[in-house]
Design a protein around this motif. Structure first.
Motif, short mmCIF file in Angstrom:
data_model
loop_
_atom_site.label_atom_id
_atom_site.label_comp_id
_atom_site.label_asym_id
_atom_site.label_seq_id
_atom_site.Cartn_x
_atom_site.Cartn_y
_atom_site.Cartn_z
N PRO A 9 0.80 -1.24 -0.07
CA PRO A 9 0.30 -0.09 -0.14
C PRO A 9 0.85 1.35 0.06
N PRO A 10 0.37 2.31 -0.42
CA PRO A 10 1.10 3.72 -0.42
C PRO A 10 1.62 3.96 1.07
N VAL A 11 2.70 4.36 0.91
CA VAL A 11 3.46 5.11 2.43
C VAL A 11 3.94 6.26 2.17
N HIS A 12 4.12 7.06 3.09
CA HIS A 12 4.60 8.28 3.10
C HIS A 12 5.99 8.34 3.69
N ALA A 13 7.04 9.07 3.21
CA ALA A 13 8.29 9.10 3.64
C ALA A 13 8.93 10.43 3.47
N LEU A 14 10.19 10.97 4.03
CA LEU A 14 10.53 12.21 4.05
C LEU A 14 11.93 12.10 3.18
N LEU A 15 11.99 13.02 2.39
CA LEU A 15 13.33 13.41 1.57
C LEU A 15 14.39 14.15 2.33
N ALA A 16 15.36 14.02 1.84
CA ALA A 16 16.58 14.67 2.69
C ALA A 16 16.12 16.31 3.03
N ASP A 17 15.36 16.73 2.48
CA ASP A 17 15.20 18.35 2.94
C ASP A 17 14.02 18.46 3.82
N GLY A 18 13.23 17.04 4.21
CA GLY A 18 12.13 17.09 4.92
C GLY A 18 11.08 17.11 4.22
N THR A 19 10.95 17.16 2.99
CA THR A 19 9.54 17.02 2.18
C THR A 19 9.11 15.91 2.19
N THR A 20 7.85 15.81 2.31
CA THR A 20 7.06 14.67 2.37
C THR A 20 6.58 13.85 1.17
N VAL A 21 6.95 12.83 0.54
CA VAL A 21 6.47 12.38 -0.85
C VAL A 21 5.84 10.88 -0.39
N CYS A 22 4.94 10.52 -1.22
CA CYS A 22 4.25 9.38 -1.32
C CYS A 22 4.96 8.13 -2.11
N ILE A 23 5.27 7.01 -1.54
CA ILE A 23 5.85 5.77 -2.13
C ILE A 23 4.73 4.90 -2.62
N ARG A 24 4.32 4.76 -3.90
CA ARG A 24 3.27 3.94 -4.15
C ARG A 24 3.69 2.92 -5.59
N PRO A 25 3.03 1.81 -5.62
CA PRO A 25 3.21 0.95 -6.88
C PRO A 25 2.69 1.89 -7.97
#
Length: 897
Positions: A9-25
């Motif tokens: 399922p989609p999950v959210h995580a942080l990039l190096a600068d603190g930005t939130t991104v969604c990782i999903r298929p």
């Protein structure tokens, strides 16, 4: 294994600068956006990705990523606010153990960790599918992707073929890789928290014009506390509140807030959060309580969609006492005193108590977070912040729940090496409920699980807020003791006895002084003094005499701490204040901790200013002083021991074990207790030694099996079996010491008659030799992961409850602690004249049990009872395993809650 877009399922995580991104298929509906993603790339970026700058490549790549699911292929997208910014994919060929990987990142978004984050998630997915190696071909000039592979923390080899570089990445989950992932996560997390804990602009949404509202109270604290940044109120019915400019909406503010404090009714929280997200707010502090499930889901979804970090809801607020900031966004009665203790709590009431206590003691607070319902920002986040802020040297936690205990444990193990981390072990009574499914489940309580987490992470766990503050006072003000040896000095014999009892009950030792020390002390003490331990200086002791006595004890190498118990008297020329002054003078460059007990003291603990600029803790009760010293001694011992490692084990066949599990669950979709044969197969996959055994379903089969198994003097054991059977001895389902065919037949008929309709067969074993009966087991906790238990076995295991526990995977230190912690430990080391058991074999058994539990998330429960431990070996006599369908989750994968 078939690729299914729904299995991750989609999950959210942080990039190096603190930005939130969604990782999903990637899904078929992403085709047009993915094609556009490639078409917007510069020719140079396309050339590095496809080795040629062709827009036809964009369509083909989108076709592949969005095609219907097929085995051996996986594509993951990174997107922010609905825009795809990265794609990573792998596909296997004929060799299913190896997959080729490719990565693409949108122009202008390089060097922000998009590709690295995608690869980490692909690595986790590949491991779950049994892939052991990822390969990649890159142009030798593609320095960015080559650096990405080199910095992953995984073993990478390179082979040059003309202008191309062929990389092979081995997917072993080593500590090096986990540490690299952890460090990237820490840096990203700290970056994301800056807008929350170091804001330039703060807005309070819902600040009322009349006294009594929470929003107005928070606004008052921010304004009165001297917040150095821009401060706004949001209230459509006011132009100014408490002298702070007010605007009708967040979008109307002249400057976008870094953090918005949300203090509106629960029904309005989702809409307010959406407005903040659209306005570009980076973080929310939601103090509102009473959100229902739909409102809570909408709040978190909005924060994730707009990349906002969230504290709360239902919380007291946050503060950062840095003088250049002076942020107090709480509705506590007073402002926290600036200092060096970081505090994170879930309970607002506990937070107020800790803020008041730390301020009163003079320790003060560096930053504070009331996490409330903890939808997002957690204790783990705050530990990482304190580790990096340059101001915090003491961390205090009050956590009622853990989102990712294994990730928290790794963070805490690192942080506790730098500063003390203390907690209140909350929720002990709820944790004490026992399950009744088996020995192992009955033995494993949530209290035991939390205790294992705290112990392994090096966290100092106390049982109350008072004990937390008492221990914090000592750890803040005194050096750590080298051991647990304490000497007591008193001017009243009764006070000395109380202190001695308290030290003994806390696990501290009171060594007798040497004759040389006795002579030395008596030479400076008044007549009638006794130089034992406690040292009774008598009520006639003067300030100078007590000073010399304490100085000698501080220099004496035979003790690790000095406890001075003082009672005001009218006997000596010195007053009570004079004697207390001894403590403040006896510090100097203290080589060991000095603590005091003053029975007349009004407050439970105080910190007295010392001559060297430090402080000395004084306690109203000797039990408090002893508890604090014991906690300090445990921390010193933990720091003195090098970090443990998870040993490599030979003879482990994880793939075969996983196949056994998959085959069983395919035939039993709901899971269940394994039959003896399947159970033995799994144990064999991990090299866990079992006594020889045979299965029989008829009387004649039992006779034949017994003939093959006859052990010492030809005797065998017969055990009735049925799925889920427990407590065989209590149910009289075991026949011991069987000799000859007639006894075998009689025993079988007896079991068959008494357990008719239930028994599916019998297990026969040779009668085991003598030895110590032990117990080991595993319970999979849905939150904490696998917990390994060990202790006294046999029929008394539940009655005596002599068990210890640690969370898997076990390190070499964890195994040592497991073996030495139970009360039965002396039996293993040769007590009562018997030789020690095979300790190395016992360690190996526990490590292999831990490995099995870590490899197989479907292993709900394992129960080895009894284990026979003897000098010549360790053998499992009875093993029970229960499997359940379970989707494995990577506990170390970077993702937000």
């Amino acid at each position: 294994m078939t690729h299914d877009v729904t299995d991750r399922p989609p999950v959210h995580a942080l990039l190096a600068d603190g930005t939130t991104v969604c990782i999903r298929p990637a899904m078929p509906s992403d085709h047009d956006q993915l094609e556009g993603f490639y078409e917007e790339m510069s020719p140079e970026n396309l050339r590095l990705r496809f080795f040629a700058a062709s827009h036809r490549s964009a369509r083909l790549a989108a076709d592949r990523a969005c095609a219907r699911a097929h085995p051996g292929y996986r594509a993951l997208l990174a997107e922010t606010q609905g825009r795809v910014i990265g794609l990573a994919e792998y596909y296997t060929g004929d060799d299913k153990d190896t997959a080729e990987i490719s990565i693409a990142v949108a122009d202008g978004l390089h060097h922000r960790g998009v590709g690295t984050l995608l690869v980490e998630h692909l690595v986790s997915a590949a491991r779950a599918e049994g892939i052991s190696t990822l390969t990649a071909d890159a142009l030798s000039e593609n320095h960015e992707v080559l650096r990405l592979f080199a910095d992953l923390g995984l073993r990478t080899t390179r082979r040059f073929e003309g202008p191309e570089v062929c990389c092979a990445i081995t997917l072993d989950q080593s500590d090096t890789y986990l540490s690299a992932v952890e460090e990237r996560g820490r840096a990203a997390n700290v970056a994301s928290l800056r807008s929350l804990l170091q804001p330039d602009v703060v807005a309070v949404v819902g600040a009322g014009r009349k006294p009594g509202s929470v929003g107005r109270a928070v606004l008052h604290q921010l304004h009165a506390g001297g917040f150095t940044g821009r401060l706004f109120a949001v209230n459509p019915a006011a132009h100014s509140i408490l002298g702070v400019p007010s605007y009708p909406s967040v979008s109307a503010l002249p400057k976008t807030p870094d953090v918005a404090v949300v203090a509106v009714p629960a029904a309005a929280v989702p809409e307010t959060a959406e407005e903040c997200g659209k306005a570009g707010v980076r973080a929310l502090l939601v103090v509102t309580a009473g959100l229902d499930a739909d409102q809570a889901h909408a709040l978190l979804a909005t924060c994730r969609a707009h990349g906002m970090r969230l504290v709360g809801p239902n919380c007291l607020g946050i503060s950062n006492t840095a003088p250049e900031l002076c942020l107090d966004a709480t509705f506590a009665a007073g402002h926290p005193r600036p200092g060096t203790a970081g505090v994170a709590v879930q309970s607002g009431g506990v937070g107020i108590a800790l803020l008041d206590g730390l301020s009163r003691l003079g320790i003060g607070v560096s930053s504070f977070a009331s996490l409330g319902d903890k939808y997002d920002v957690s204790g783990n986040d705050m530990l990482q912040w304190w580790e990096s802020d340059g101001r915090t040297d003491l961390a205090l936690l009050h956590l009622e729940s853990f989102g990712s205990p294994r990730a928290f444990s790794r963070t805490a193990r690192r942080v506790t090496r730098r500063m003390p981390v203390l907690t209140v072990d909350a929720g002990r009574t709820d944790a004490g409920r026992r399950a009744a499914a088996s020995h192992t489940a009955a033995a494993a309580t949530r209290t035991m699980t939390r205790g294992a987490l705290f112990t392994q992470a090096g966290i100092t766990a106390t049982r109350s807020v008072g004990e937390l503050l008492e221990t914090a006072a000592l750890l803040h003000s005194q050096p750590l003791p080298a051991g647990s040896r304490v000497v007591i000095v008193t001017n009243a014999g009764g006070a000395g006895v109380l202190a001695a009892d308290a030290c003994a009950e806390a696990g501290l030792s009171l060594p007798a002084p040497t004759s040389e020390l006795i002579d030395d002390l008596l030479a400076v003490l008044p007549d009638g003094a006794a130089a034992g331990n406690p040292v009774d200086a008598t009520a006639a002791v003067t300030e100078e005499q007590l000073t010399q006595c304490v100085d000698r004890l501080m220099r004496y190498g035979g003790v690790d701490a000095v406890l001075v118990a003082l009672v005001p008297t009218a006997v000596a020329a010195a007053t009570g204040d004079d004697l207390v002054r001894v403590l403040t003078r006896a510090s100097g460059r203290r080589p060991k901790p000095l603590v005091a007990v003053r029975l007349e003291q009004g407050l439970p603990v105080e910190l007295l200013p010392a001559a060297d600029g430090g402080t000395v803790p004084t306690y109203a009760e000797p039990q408090a002083a002893a508890r604090a010293l014991a906690h300090a001694a445990h921390r010193a011992a933990s720091l003195a021991r090098p970090a443990g490692t998870v040993p490599d084990l030979d003879g482990v066949d994880t793939k075969r074990a996983q196949a056994v599990v998959e085959d069983y669950l395919a035939a039993h979709p709901d899971g269940g207790w394994l039959e003896p044969g399947t159970c033995a197969d799994l144990l064999a996959c991990y090299g866990i030694p079992q006594i020889p055994w045979a299965w029989a379903e008829t009387e004649d089969d039992a006779v034949l099996a017994a003939e093959r198994l006859r052990g010492v003097d030809g005797r065998v054991v017969m055990k009735a079996h049925w799925p889920g059977s427990v407590h065989k001895s209590q149910q009289h389902a075991v026949h011991l010491d069987l000799r000859g065919d007639s006894e075998i037949r009689a025993a079988f008929r007896d079991l068959e008659t008494r357990f008719a309709g239930l028994m599916t067969g019998v297990v026969l074993q040779p009668l085991a030799a003598r030895g110590t009966e032990l117990f080991a087991g595993v319970v999979q906790d849905q939150v904490f992961g696998p917990l390994v238990l060990f202790g006294l076995g046999g029929t008394a295991t539940e009655v005596l409850a002599d068990h210890a526990a640690r969370l898997a995977p076990l390190t070499d230190h964890d195994v040592h602690d497991l073996i030495t912690a139970p009360r039965c430990a002396p039996l293993l080391f040769g007590a009562h004249g018997n030789g020690p058991v095979d300790l190395e074999g016992l360690e190996q058994l526990l490590l292999r049990l831990s490995r099995m539990a870590s490899d197989l998330s479907q292993l709900a429960e394992a129960d080895f009872n009894p284990i026979l431990a003897a000098p010549d070996g360790v053998t499992v006599l009875d093993a029970r395993l229960r499997l359940v369908p379970c989707r494995p989750q990577d506990p170390y994968l970077r993702r937000l809650r």
